[in-house]
Design a protein around this motif. Structure first.
Motif, short mmCIF file in Angstrom:
data_model
loop_
_atom_site.label_atom_id
_atom_site.label_comp_id
_atom_site.label_asym_id
_atom_site.label_seq_id
_atom_site.Cartn_x
_atom_site.Cartn_y
_atom_site.Cartn_z
N LEU A 314 -82.04 46.49 77.75
CA LEU A 314 -80.70 46.30 77.30
C LEU A 314 -81.17 44.75 78.29
O LEU A 314 -81.29 44.10 79.19
N THR A 315 -79.83 43.87 77.88
CA THR A 315 -79.80 42.15 77.75
C THR A 315 -78.52 41.75 78.65
O THR A 315 -77.68 41.58 78.04
N LEU A 316 -79.14 41.14 79.82
CA LEU A 316 -77.84 40.64 79.91
C LEU A 316 -77.59 39.32 79.93
O LEU A 316 -78.26 38.73 79.21
N GLU A 317 -76.22 39.25 79.00
CA GLU A 317 -76.00 37.55 78.02
C GLU A 317 -74.68 36.30 79.10
O GLU A 317 -73.97 37.51 79.43
N THR A 318 -74.65 35.41 79.30
CA THR A 318 -73.04 34.66 78.78
C THR A 318 -73.03 34.97 77.24
O THR A 318 -74.13 34.13 76.68
N GLY A 383 -69.75 27.47 78.01
CA GLY A 383 -68.91 28.26 76.00
C GLY A 383 -70.36 28.80 75.38
O GLY A 383 -70.30 29.56 74.76
N SER A 384 -71.41 28.48 75.83
CA SER A 384 -72.62 28.79 74.79
C SER A 384 -73.70 29.76 75.55
O SER A 384 -73.95 29.97 76.40
N PRO A 385 -73.84 31.44 74.20
CA PRO A 385 -74.27 31.96 74.41
C PRO A 385 -75.71 31.83 75.52
O PRO A 385 -77.10 30.55 74.59
N ARG A 386 -76.76 32.74 76.57
CA ARG A 386 -78.06 32.65 76.31
C ARG A 386 -78.26 33.95 77.32
O ARG A 386 -77.04 34.65 78.11
N ALA A 387 -79.07 34.54 76.80
CA ALA A 387 -80.11 35.46 77.68
C ALA A 387 -79.77 35.19 78.62
O ALA A 387 -80.75 34.26 79.50
N LEU A 388 -79.58 36.30 80.00
CA LEU A 388 -79.97 35.87 81.36
C LEU A 388 -80.78 36.44 82.80
O LEU A 388 -81.73 36.64 83.29
#
Ligand code: C2O
Ligand code: CU
Ligand code: CU
Length: 554
Positions: A314-318, A383-388
């Protein structure tokens, strides 16, 4: 020198939208790359960085100091150091119990004035550390207070006016974990243990190096990093088992807002359960797909991995959202400036010369209208996506616990007798302002009667950007949101326009451009004499720039 209006417009446009996701968009399409084989997530232990330190009534010596080399986690250059019972701590997590007495002696070992503010704690002015008194280099400042807060995750950080953002960015921040009976019940019901199944996630975005040198555009938008760190780890990995985990999220970034959510390896959103926020546990759990978290806000979430299999991730992302750092045209005669099309590095934005019109309009002497802010937000605009963070299931375990239907009981603030106070957020003469004013030390433009209840109507101009408004000393209840932008309205859970993350008690609330947010405040104050607190935007560049007012309770 104050920025000109034109500079402001340009600066605001610099990271304007370009990758707007509509609420129903497929997460995989809008989502970030996953985390590769990254470092293990840093988890606080009983010493060291963010180490858990259970305070008793003894005085804790907390030293603000420069750090370097091996002692400096991830290149932090300033931190809070403590040493207790032969254990050394860097930014200790203070583990406290509701109602207990806290005594701390701050020693200023850095070369600037500083002061510690206990974010979210209901203390008097003397102990609030709001910045009206600071410790100069070499000086001490003693704190002595009794905890009146509910159980929750609070935090601490510097608050010397004008120097806050730099000190926080360089590494001065720590957690304050307060437990109470509701917390005990939750941990018992779900078999949660800090360090294994209950883990803090501190979000911070940083640029390479530890320098803090904000440009004019950084001061306007906030200082955005190009790496998104969780517990100072870049795209971290965490091995998990098939059970419920609790993640206590703090956004300790200077300025960045995140739209947090989890997704599976094949790109499907994986819902989480929101159980609390700034001021403790909600009355009841809520299922969410994603949630905004602005600077200084906290989200307390449960993630149920019971049905996953070994090897699942599972990935936490913004996620992608419109950051709304923009200025709308004053009239139809002024064409909207499409900065996103000018190649500011917004993912998905078309490159090219669409900006030539604005270039011409900027007039002679402005050959490069973007000189001041080109690359603002770097490769990672807000506001741009990124995996955290990536979770990897390593082991099956039998786990039968269920999330309790009731988490806490919390009475609403009775606003029947409340007076309403209007507060407007806006920009003029190069500065972000509250009610057209900027901060002046010693002035308290907001005067409140002790033990009164007020409703604050916080309105953000349409031509603005989001502001994370925070009040010291008093938790509040969000009553309603009106005229929210679509991406925010899409998350509303009731007919008052509130979001799941607005429930319970808050100390920081994000107010979007064009939005009106009503909050209820109970100014019950047990401390004798006048007390003063700060009300400010928690975008730390905005705060340092004066988007703050003194509040007197008398
Ligand atoms: Cu995090 Cu003035 O506060
Ligand atoms: Cu605060
Ligand atoms: Cu702001």
């Amino acid at each position: 020198m104050p920025a000109s209006r034109r500079d402001f417009i340009r600066a605001l446009g610099a990271i304007a939208l370009g990758s707007v996701s509509d609420a129903g968009a497929d997460v995989a399409a809008a989502g970030a790359q996953g985390c590769g084989a990254g470092d293990s997530l840093f988890i606080p232990r009983d010493r060291g960085f963010l180490g858990r330190l259970a305070l008793d009534e003894r005085t804790l010596a907390l030293r603000a100091a420069p750090i370097s080399g091996a002692a400096a986690p991830q290149g932090l250059s300033q931190a809070y150091l403590a040493s207790v019972d032969r254990r050394d701590y860097v930014n200790p997590t203070l583990v406290l119990r509701a109602g207990q007495r806290v005594r701390i002696d701050l020693v200023n070992g850095i070369a600037e004035p500083t002061i510690v503010h206990w974010h979210g704690l209901a203390v008097d002015t003397r102990n609030d550390g709001g910045g009206s008194v600071v410790a100069r280099p070499g000086e001490h400042y003693g704190y002595d207070f009794t905890l009146r807060n509910r159980g929750s995750l609070y935090w601490y950080h510097p608050h010397p006016h004008g120097l806050t953002a730099g000190q926080a960015y360089r590494g001065m921040f720590g957690l304050v974990e307060i437990s109470d009976d509701d917390e005990d019940r939750l941990r018992a019901a779900l078999d949660l243990a800090p360090g294994t199944s209950e883990i803090p996630l501190v979000l911070r975005d940083r640029r390479a190096g530890s320098e803090y040198a904000p440009s004019e555009a950084d001061r306007m938008h906030g200082f955005l990093g190009d790496r998104a760190l969780v517990n100072e780890t870049d795209c971290a990995q965490l091995d998990v088992r098939t059970r419920i985990y609790r993640f206590r999220v703090l956004n300790a970034s200077n300025a960045r807002t995140y739209l947090l959510g989890w997704r599976t390896a094949d790109g499907k959103p994986f819902p989480f359960t929101l159980i609390g926020n700034d001021g403790g546990l909600l009355a009841a759990p809520r299922t969410c797909r994603d949630a905004f978290i602005a600077s200084a806000e906290r989200l307390d979430i449960l993630l149920d991995l019971s049905d996953l299999g070994v090897g699942d991730t599972l990935t936490l992302e913004t996620r992608s959202f419109d950051p709304m750092h923009m200025e709308m045209p004053a009239s139809a005669a002024t064409p909207p400036v499409d900065h996103a099309a000018m190649g500011h590095g917004v993912p998905g934005a078309a490159g090219g010369g669409a900006g030539s019109g604005e270039r011409a309009a900027a007039g002679p002497g402005a050959a490069d209208p973007h000189a001041g802010h080109a690359g603002h937000g770097g490769s990672f605009p807000e506001g741009s996506p990124r995996a955290l963070l990536a979770l990897r299931v390593r082991e099956k375990t039998s786990y039968g616990a269920r999330i309790p239907a009731r988490l806490s009981s919390l009475a609403s603030i009775d606003v029947a007798q409340a007076t309403e106070r209007p507060l407007r957020l806006g920009f003029a003469k190069g500065r972000w302002r509250i009610n057209d004013r900027v901060f002046a030390m010693g002035e308290t433009p907001i005067e409140v009667r002790r033990n009164s209840v007020e409703v604050w109507l916080i309105r953000n101009y349409f031509n603005s950007m989001p502001h994370a408004m925070h009040l010291h000393g008093f938790a509040f209840e969000v009553l309603e949101r009106q005229t929210s932008p679509d991406a925010v309205a899409a998350l509303k859970i009731d007919d008052r326009g509130r979001l799941a993350t607005d429930l319970g008690r808050k100390d920081t609330v994000l107010v979007w451009p064009g939005e009106s947010v009503r909050i209820a405040l109970d100014f019950a104050c047990p401390f004798p004499g006048d007390q003063t607190y700060m009300f400010h935007c928690h975008n730390l560049e905005h705060e340092d720039g004066g988007m703050m007012l003194g509040v007197k309770v008398s």
